[in-house]
Design a protein around this motif. Structure first.
Motif: not given
Length: 771
Positions: A510-536
């Motif tokens: 399909g649309d190869t610009s949406f290939t998410l693969d850190a090895v073969n397509a490292p520049d298609n996406f910017k990856n982050t983590t640690t998303v807090a689900t609530f502010d309590t």
């Protein structure tokens, strides 16, 4: 029997009169006796009918007192009807309250900024009206040369099939773009107030000037937003420190909560209640909120929604879920286990972390996703689900509406007419799902998607002004302004937290610009983590407290059962409750009047003037009637054993009899009794052995089709039938007697005539001989 002869020829006797007199004399004793019995029976039957009518009227008054709600009538008033008016169900029971009217419900009103001069037209096409959730409700079609004026559009909207929500009108105002001229503008108003009745317009296949969307086209209209009515019942300043948790999850108008179970637990980790989120059912943010608030067993958490500025997409408004403990204190803290549902709503002491990947490809309004298939995989490389993207397809049709085929080279095979000329053709574009918004929806609504949620991040670059290096006649530098550009990116967030809950995308088909693969397509996406689900937070600001009621109408009839609140203006009022003595005493007065009417009827029906007097009542001496009279009076004069409190008889309530048996009511004494102990007053009438309860039972028995009165009526009707038969039998015998007498008198008259003839003959014969 008819007698034709009058005077006998021979005898000279009035045969007709003589026979009639003899017949009448013979039948008179029997017919007179039958007539007397008939008159008595008819009189009794009529009297019983009158009695039953009087008893039925009396029972209607009794029934009003044979129900406890009669003695629960309250008078509920507003201390300021300029702020709040109240109407009450007479059978309801309510308490006094203080009501603070925070806001009134208002209907959305949107005035189009598009100005129309005489002769200006609306572009041909379709305007799709959507409800507050974005779902289409009805469409208005504009046809060139038919209804393409501003008034034609107005009428098309008002007459559209399925339009029960919007009223269109036209106003003629001063032009803002051409001062000094008058122009027409379209005004759209929701028929019903409240945010739930707000609307938007999709004009993508019509006149774009009428696109109504506060986010994408805010300049098209001057809109007064719909608001909900809001009141607080019994407000009081509070400074609660209840747990309040605001979800980090951001919702736009189309976003949904992932299906599954949300389990709410107490501070000890024990489940208190759970909510099942169903796709297409309650997965919208407000529906999910309602499902939580109305969940069985939920006595601990209140769900609400707030609209705030997006942290992901600055400058846009998003909605967030807020959960607040109903009671303050550490013992009332709560957590949410969303492991079997939307994990983004997991709430515990350790904020969940999840993979979040933002595509680097930027989309504008014209950018399309390439057709094909995108396959989503988990961290092990196993395919979990896929989405198919299709491009827009243009189809060509002949005048008959048949699609024109293409040859092997992709060229249209256009048919010809009778003259060999190519026929006229029309084209139609079949929309695919190749926009970024379509891709987001395809991911989120995929039933097999338990892996990721898609959203869109939009940014707008500011407009820039540059100098061309040239100058105008005045020597001013000529500049060129480049408008800002809005670009959007796809944001993908894992539904489950943790490094082993991540995902990847295979876009090779399909649309190869949406290939998410850190090895073969490292520049298609910017990856982050640690998303807090609530502010309590453990505390809330001081507020008015009380019970908040929000409705889409200014008439709120379900907040206080039996009481309808009609909001007029903002402010605070007191709802005052007191006994409605008029409503309580009125049926008692009706009872007294009805009894006196019944008693008067009974006196007339059983009246005694003298032995055999024709003025005697028709039911004089009737044992059944005497039973009715005695039982009614006995109930009225007896003490009520089931009454509790201060009163146990009608006499104590001011209901007595005068020397003539007329029931009297001391209103002052009754009102004092009602004020002293209304419950006890009610017990005198409506309790197990209450006066009204016993009377209602006995009156029902008296008036029953198989009751004593009805049986007596049946007997009298049978007697009248028998008397009619007896009368017919007597008449039959008299007719026979009359016939026999007539024959005898006729024969006698003939004999006399013969004797007379013989006598005349002999006289003449003797006279001749003598001569």
């Amino acid at each position: 029997m008819a007698i034709t002869s009058a005077v006998g020829v021979g005898s000279g006797i009035d045969i007709n009169g003589t026979v009639s007199s003899l017949t009448a004399a013979e039948g008179k004793p029997q017919l007179d006796a039958i007539a007397a019995k008939t008159t008595i029976s008819q009189s009794k039957l009529s009297g019983l009918g009158t009695l039953k009518g009087a008893l039925s009227s009396f029972q209607n008054a009794v029934k009003q007192l044979d129900q406890s709600t009669t003695f629960q009538s309250q008078q509920i008033t507003s201390s300021d009807e300029k702020i709040l008016k109240v109407t009450v169900d007479p059978s309801s029971t309510a308490a006094a309250h203080t009501i603070k009217v925070v806001a009134l419900a208002k209907a959305q009103k949107s005035v189009s900024n598009a100005e129309f001069k005489t002769g200006d037209v609306v572009s041909e096409g379709v305007l799709i009206f959507n409800d507050n959730t974005g779902a289409p409700k009805f469409s208005a079609i504009v046809t060139k040369g038919v209804n393409d004026s501003i008034t034609g559009l107005r009428d098309a909207i008002n007459n559209a099939k399925g339009n029960n929500s919007v009223v269109a009108s036209v106003v003629n105002v001063d032009s803002k773009t051409s001062p000094g001229t008058t122009v027409s503008k379209l005004v759209l108003t929701a028929k019903t107030p409240g945010s739930a009745n707000s609307f938007s317009i999709d004009a993508s296949i019509g006149d774009a000037r009428f696109n109504l969307n506060n986010v994408t086209t805010p300049a098209n209209y001057a809109t007064t937003d719909a608001t909900d009515a809001s009141v607080i019942i019994d407000p009081q300043p509070v400074g609660a420190t209840a747990q309040r948790s605001v979800a980090s999850l951001e919702f736009t108008g189309t976003d949904v909560v992932a299906p599954g179970i949300l389990s709410f637990k107490d501070s000890a980790g024990n489940e208190k209640f759970s909510v099942n989120i169903v796709k297409g059912g309650n997965d919208k943010i407000f529906a999910a909120m309602d499902a939580i608030n109305t969940a069985q067993g939920n006595d601990s958490v209140i769900a609400s929604v707030i609209n705030v500025e997006s942290k992901i997409n600055p400058g846009t408004s998003v909605s967030k879920l807020v959960f607040t403990a109903k009671q303050p204190g550490l013992d009332n803290k709560f957590s949410i286990d969303a492991s079997k549902g939307d994990v983004r709503l997991t709430l515990d002491s350790s904020p969940a972390n999840a993979q979040q990947s933002i595509s680097t490809k930027e989309f504008t309004d014209t950018t399309q996703v390439a057709p094909g298939t995108l396959t989503f995989k988990d961290t092990t490389g196993t395919a979990k689900f896929s989405v198919d993207i299709t491009a827009d397809i243009t189809k060509t049709f002949d005048p008959s509406g048949n699609e024109i085929p293409v040859d092997e080279n992709g060229n249209l095979v256009i048919p010809t007419d009778a003259n060999g000329n190519p026929v006229a053709t029309t084209t139609q574009t079949v929309k695919g799902n190749n926009t970024l918004e379509d891709l987001k929806n395809a991911i989120n609504y995929n039933p097999e998607n338990k892996l990721v949620r898609a959203s869109i991040l939009s940014t707008t670059t500011p407009a820039t002004t540059t100098e061309t290096g040239e100058f105008d006649a005045a020597g001013n530098a000529i500049t060129v302004t480049t408008p800002g550009i809005t670009t959007s990116k796809l944001v993908l967030t894992a539904l489950n937290a943790g490094a082993d809950k991540g995902f990847s995308i295979d876009g090779s088909k399909g649309d190869t610009s949406f290939t998410l693969d850190a090895v073969n397509a490292p520049d298609n996406f910017k990856n982050t983590t640690t998303v807090a689900t609530f502010d309590t937070t453990d505390a809330t600001n001081a507020n008015d407290g009380g019970q908040v009621v929000t409705r889409s109408s200014n008439t709120i009839s379900d907040a206080i059962p039996g009481v309808s609140l009609n909001l007029v203006a903002t402010g605070s009022v007191d709802i005052n409750v007191q006994q409605d003595q008029t409503s309580i005493s009125k049926p008692i007065t009706s009872f007294v009047d009805a009894y006196n009417t019944l008693n008067k009827s009974l006196q007339q029906l059983t009246n005694y003037v003298g032995p055999g007097d024709s003025s005697n009542g028709p039911l004089l001496g009737d044992s059944v009637v005497q039973t009715v009279i005695n039982q009614v009076k006995n109930v009225i004069n007896s003490n009520v054993s089931s009454a509790t409190g201060d009163f146990n008889s009608l006499n104590q309530l001011g209901i007595t009899f005068d020397k003539k048996g007329v029931m009297q009511l001391d209103s002052t004494k009754l009102q004092a009794a009602i004020s002293q102990n209304l419950t006890s007053v009610g017990n005198v009438f409506a309790s197990t052995n209450g006066v009204a309860t016993q009377l209602n039972t006995k009156l029902t028995q008296f008036l029953d089709a198989k009751g004593a009165l009805s049986l007596e009526q049946d007997t009298l009707n049978k007697t009248l039938t028998d008397l009619t038969t007896q009368k017919a039998d007597v008449q039959k015998r008299l007719d026979a007697t009359q016939k026999s007498l007539l024959a005898q008198f006729t024969a006698m008259d003939a004999a006399v005539a013969q004797f007379k003839n013989t006598g005349s003959y002999l006289t003449q014969a003797f006279a001749a001989k003598t001569n």
